[in-house]
Scaffold this motif. Sequence first.
Motif, PDB file in Angstrom:
ATOM      1  N   LEU A   5      38.661  41.616  38.419  1.00 29.90           N
ATOM      2  CA  LEU A   5      39.383  41.031  39.538  1.00 29.90           C
ATOM      3  C   LEU A   5      39.604  39.543  39.305  1.00 29.90           C
ATOM      4  O   LEU A   5      38.806  38.893  38.616  1.00 29.90           O
ATOM      5  CB  LEU A   5      38.590  41.199  40.839  1.00 29.90           C
ATOM      6  N   PRO A   6      40.636  38.972  39.918  1.00 29.21           N
ATOM      7  CA  PRO A   6      40.747  37.516  39.942  1.00 29.21           C
ATOM      8  C   PRO A   6      39.836  36.978  41.040  1.00 29.21           C
ATOM      9  O   PRO A   6      39.403  37.730  41.926  1.00 29.21           O
ATOM     10  CB  PRO A   6      42.215  37.292  40.302  1.00 29.21           C
ATOM     11  N   PRO A   7      39.545  35.680  41.043  1.00 26.47           N
ATOM     12  CA  PRO A   7      38.825  35.098  42.165  1.00 26.47           C
ATOM     13  C   PRO A   7      39.809  34.784  43.278  1.00 26.47           C
ATOM     14  O   PRO A   7      40.920  35.321  43.303  1.00 26.47           O
ATOM     15  CB  PRO A   7      38.236  33.821  41.551  1.00 26.47           C
ATOM     16  N   SER A   8      39.428  33.914  44.180  1.00 24.58           N
ATOM     17  CA  SER A   8      40.323  33.456  45.237  1.00 24.58           C
ATOM     18  C   SER A   8      40.115  31.971  45.445  1.00 24.58           C
ATOM     19  O   SER A   8      38.986  31.476  45.350  1.00 24.58           O
ATOM     20  CB  SER A   8      40.030  34.205  46.538  1.00 24.58           C
ATOM     21  N   LEU A 163      42.721  44.135  36.826  1.00 28.70           N
ATOM     22  CA  LEU A 163      43.526  43.792  37.993  1.00 28.70           C
ATOM     23  C   LEU A 163      43.682  42.281  38.137  1.00 28.70           C
ATOM     24  O   LEU A 163      44.085  41.793  39.194  1.00 28.70           O
ATOM     25  CB  LEU A 163      42.887  44.362  39.270  1.00 28.70           C
ATOM     26  N   ARG A 164      43.396  41.536  37.078  1.00 30.79           N
ATOM     27  CA  ARG A 164      43.482  40.076  37.155  1.00 30.79           C
ATOM     28  C   ARG A 164      44.931  39.603  37.279  1.00 30.79           C
ATOM     29  O   ARG A 164      45.854  40.243  36.778  1.00 30.79           O
ATOM     30  CB  ARG A 164      42.863  39.450  35.899  1.00 30.79           C
ATOM     31  N   ALA A 169      44.017  36.494  33.580  1.00 30.34           N
ATOM     32  CA  ALA A 169      44.130  37.356  32.402  1.00 30.34           C
ATOM     33  C   ALA A 169      44.255  36.522  31.145  1.00 30.34           C
ATOM     34  O   ALA A 169      43.845  36.949  30.058  1.00 30.34           O
ATOM     35  CB  ALA A 169      45.331  38.287  32.556  1.00 30.34           C
ATOM     36  N   ALA A 170      44.793  35.297  31.285  1.00 28.36           N
ATOM     37  CA  ALA A 170      44.962  34.405  30.134  1.00 28.36           C
ATOM     38  C   ALA A 170      43.639  33.856  29.621  1.00 28.36           C
ATOM     39  O   ALA A 170      43.585  33.309  28.515  1.00 28.36           O
ATOM     40  CB  ALA A 170      45.883  33.242  30.508  1.00 28.36           C
ATOM     41  N   VAL A 178      42.993  49.209  30.909  1.00 26.95           N
ATOM     42  CA  VAL A 178      44.105  49.761  31.660  1.00 26.95           C
ATOM     43  C   VAL A 178      44.687  48.628  32.498  1.00 26.95           C
ATOM     44  O   VAL A 178      43.969  47.998  33.284  1.00 26.95           O
ATOM     45  CB  VAL A 178      43.651  50.908  32.581  1.00 26.95           C
ATOM     46  N   THR A 179      45.961  48.333  32.313  1.00 27.24           N
ATOM     47  CA  THR A 179      46.598  47.255  33.070  1.00 27.24           C
ATOM     48  C   THR A 179      47.408  47.830  34.223  1.00 27.24           C
ATOM     49  O   THR A 179      47.932  48.954  34.139  1.00 27.24           O
ATOM     50  CB  THR A 179      47.504  46.402  32.171  1.00 27.24           C
TER      51      THR A 179
END
Length: 248
Positions: A5-8, A163-164, A169-170, A178-179
């Motif tokens: 996951l990405p953060p917020s 799910l980033r 993702a970079a 799996v993207t």
Amino acid sequence: MNVLLPPSETKAPGGDGPPLALSALGFPELNRRRTELIAAVIALCADPVLARSALGVAASKDGEIVATARLRTTGTRPALHRYTGVLYDHLDVAGLPPAARARAAERLVITSALFGLLRGGDPVPAYRFSAGTRLAGQPTVAAGWRPVLSPVLAGLDGLVVDLRSGAYAAFAPVPAAVTVRVLSEAVPGDPSTRSVVSHFAKAAKGRLARALVATRAQVDDVPAVIRVARRAGLRAERTGERSIDLIT
């Protein structure tokens, strides 16, 4: 299975957990870089004017700068309760049954500009630091993390669902992951009217992450991810060997 996951940018304030201890976080091989960044960010936030520029915030966010300067001594929350915003609202960890919350703490891995990677249950303080922050004399956040994170991400066990967002993702790719893309379909049933979306992408990815920790089924390939998504009411299509589109 691991779900990235990405953060917020937005975070819940406060916390009744003990102060930050790197030994309490997952992925201990990241602690050297974590220590360097924490020291640099605390030093930056000792000067609010300088911090506003580096962090890209207005004076209205000085409270977050003060909290970041004190991040070693303030209370913590589990990472999944620290981050807020659209994705985390739809993930709604607090609303999951206890067994699913336990799976979320282990299965969900958050990419963090300050900590590199966090397990969902890792106790972290409130802070302000993002992928776009530039620290004087240091490479970009992504460039600084890439050589450290790449082997760790490559070593994750089982299926990885990425799910980033693009900025996170970079930090480091996961070639076998799996993207997932989220597309809006202006005319129902007409694939030619699909386009990439941002706000709705966060909501859809939050719902998918929730479904992946809520299920008790084994999820070890792309068809299994699609089955879980569809049971959760998401419109999911396989678009490649390891890629999925969610259509909104």
